[in-house]
Design an enzyme around this catalytic site. Sequence first.
Site, PDB file in Angstrom:
ATOM      1  N   ARG B  51       0.639  -1.089  -0.101  1.00 56.71           N
ATOM      2  CA  ARG B  51       0.459   0.358  -0.074  1.00 56.71           C
ATOM      3  C   ARG B  51       1.051   0.757  -0.214  1.00 56.71           C
ATOM      4  O   ARG B  51       2.173   1.003   0.509  1.00 56.71           O
ATOM      5  CB  ARG B  51      -1.064   0.240   1.145  1.00 56.71           C
ATOM      6  CG  ARG B  51      -1.893  -1.084   1.173  1.00 56.71           C
ATOM      7  CD  ARG B  51      -2.583  -1.147   2.863  1.00 56.71           C
ATOM      8  NE  ARG B  51      -2.743  -2.307   3.077  1.00 56.71           N
ATOM      9  CZ  ARG B  51      -3.456  -3.083   4.388  1.00 56.71           C
ATOM     10  NH1 ARG B  51      -3.985  -2.164   5.242  1.00 56.71           N
ATOM     11  NH2 ARG B  51      -3.929  -4.229   4.207  1.00 56.71           N
ATOM     12  N   ASP B  53       0.193   4.849   1.110  1.00 62.08           N
ATOM     13  CA  ASP B  53      -0.795   6.129   1.619  1.00 62.08           C
ATOM     14  C   ASP B  53      -1.321   7.403   1.711  1.00 62.08           C
ATOM     15  O   ASP B  53      -1.067   7.536   0.032  1.00 62.08           O
ATOM     16  CB  ASP B  53       0.117   6.488   3.491  1.00 62.08           C
ATOM     17  CG  ASP B  53       0.089   6.099   4.928  1.00 62.08           C
ATOM     18  OD1 ASP B  53      -0.737   4.529   3.984  1.00 62.08           O
ATOM     19  OD2 ASP B  53       1.020   5.614   5.044  1.00 62.08           O
ATOM     20  N   TYR B 111      12.709   3.679  -1.677  1.00 59.13           N
ATOM     21  CA  TYR B 111      11.698   5.045  -1.605  1.00 59.13           C
ATOM     22  C   TYR B 111      12.406   6.216  -1.813  1.00 59.13           C
ATOM     23  O   TYR B 111      14.304   6.320  -1.226  1.00 59.13           O
ATOM     24  CB  TYR B 111      11.245   4.818  -0.461  1.00 59.13           C
ATOM     25  CG  TYR B 111       9.890   4.190  -0.311  1.00 59.13           C
ATOM     26  CD1 TYR B 111       8.955   4.445  -0.772  1.00 59.13           C
ATOM     27  CD2 TYR B 111       9.693   2.847   0.164  1.00 59.13           C
ATOM     28  CE1 TYR B 111       7.447   3.859  -0.618  1.00 59.13           C
ATOM     29  CE2 TYR B 111       9.702   1.637   0.092  1.00 59.13           C
ATOM     30  CZ  TYR B 111       7.263   2.252   0.367  1.00 59.13           C
ATOM     31  OH  TYR B 111       6.129   1.629   0.515  1.00 59.13           O
ATOM     32  N   ARG B 198       9.031   7.513   6.436  1.00 60.27           N
ATOM     33  CA  ARG B 198       8.526   8.524   7.099  1.00 60.27           C
ATOM     34  C   ARG B 198       9.221   8.473   8.588  1.00 60.27           C
ATOM     35  O   ARG B 198       9.052  10.015   8.735  1.00 60.27           O
ATOM     36  CB  ARG B 198       7.005   8.532   6.781  1.00 60.27           C
ATOM     37  CG  ARG B 198       6.240   9.335   4.909  1.00 60.27           C
ATOM     38  CD  ARG B 198       4.930   8.500   5.557  1.00 60.27           C
ATOM     39  NE  ARG B 198       3.961   9.698   5.624  1.00 60.27           N
ATOM     40  CZ  ARG B 198       3.568   9.849   6.045  1.00 60.27           C
ATOM     41  NH1 ARG B 198       2.323   8.839   5.244  1.00 60.27           N
ATOM     42  NH2 ARG B 198       2.454  11.036   6.659  1.00 60.27           N
TER      43      ARG B 198
END
Lengths: 245, 245
Positions: B51, B53, B111, B198
């Site tokens: 997933r 966000d 990422y 994050r």
Amino acid sequence: MRNLKLTIQYDGTRYKGWQRLGNTENTLQGKIEQVLSRMTGETIEIIGSGRTDMGVHAQGQVANFKTSCTKSVDEIQQYLYQYLPEDIVVSQIEEVDERFHARYHAVAKEYVYKIWNAPYHNPFLRKYVVHIPQPLNLEAMQRAVPYLLGEHDYSAFVSSRSKKKSNVRELYSIDITKQDSLIELTFRGNGFLHNMVRIITGTLLEVGHGRMKPAYLKEILERRDRTLAGPTAPAKGLHLVKVYY
Amino acid sequence: MRNLKLTIQYDGTRYKGWQRLGNTENTLQGKIEQVLSRMTGETIEIIGSGRTDMGVHAQGQVANFKTSCTKSVDEIQQYLYQYLPEDIVVSQIEEVDERFHARYHAVAKEYVYKIWNAPYHNPFLRKYVVHIPQPLNLEAMQRAVPYLLGEHDYSAFVSSRSKKKSNVRELYSIDITKQDSLIELTFRGNGFLHNMVRIITGTLLEVGHGRMKPAYLKEILERRDRTLAGPTAPAKGLHLVKVYY
């Protein structure tokens, strides 16, 4: 009266262009004047280095305005940063001589036209580049550039809506670069007519697509006939990068 | 049944995240399934590599789905390109073995977290980067990185909402680069927990602001205590760049 010079970045997507139009506020000039007028309590009129059309972007538009406001340059910049929408940023403010005029004193400008040249568009750049899926012959486009440079009457490359007295301008350079899928055409000249960058881009793209020979641009320029040149490339690929004084 | 692998780019700004939620269609999974279901006449369910966000972007999300549709891969890609909104682009489709599973078979991910580090935000990147006006000590942030690499239990850096059985993952590298005002933190690892990139970014930024010493990250990691780590950095700076199989 103080005279202040603003350097302005904007994402032009949401706006009807630079120039204030009547009472509608959805122009860049209108938005900035509104905030400055509220800040000073005066009716502020800003003078841009030139207009940008609906949808055109800027990294370095320049404008000036006169005011009796006694706030420091930093305070004014903070006020603008706080009250302007996210897509407009005044990146610099300088105190200038009272005679400075953002339009009359501009001696040169730099524009960049951005093209995304890949089979599919880029979702992150989609508002700032024009997507061309077909392969482009950059080498042919580069061969066409010298025919366009120098001091000429650019009547072939001006919007028919233009009402300038003279269409003579000097184009110093057009640099064409490609990095990955992003092609940038960088234009430098002493001044640009209405739609001139977009029409020259549209014409160079005809060369890139193989629909026009590079040397034909010399003929278009000499014949001063807008109908011979290519289409006006879309606004969203155009960026006013720098104004020289 | 055919098994098709999609590589997907999306601007996550408008979406509630990857995962389809009930009947609302404002998710990436939901949007893509809707178009594929219409195309095939089947009820298509796509399996994402993981997933993302709400507000997170992707340059290289991967998903797969099974179908009896007989269209060619090119026809399917054209159909998706035509009917998906502008902010979602399926950049590649491949026919894969029927056993391929986009989530189970992912062996590593990359990422990038993007930060605009300048006094004023950038109007063109504002939806894709986080703006930090204060100067950051990148050298200190780089010194903190080695404490975070390797195979560890990353319980200190996981959202409290996570319900995974094991919080052990291997982080291969965190590269920190700066070009002009754009700082990029590139994370590579065999898997990432919910909000892990994050929260690590938020913690490295505490180091960059001088509010935390680099060596303290070793202690945070070892104590497995989320409350010791920094805040969760905002979603809009995060981009899923690549999934490895």
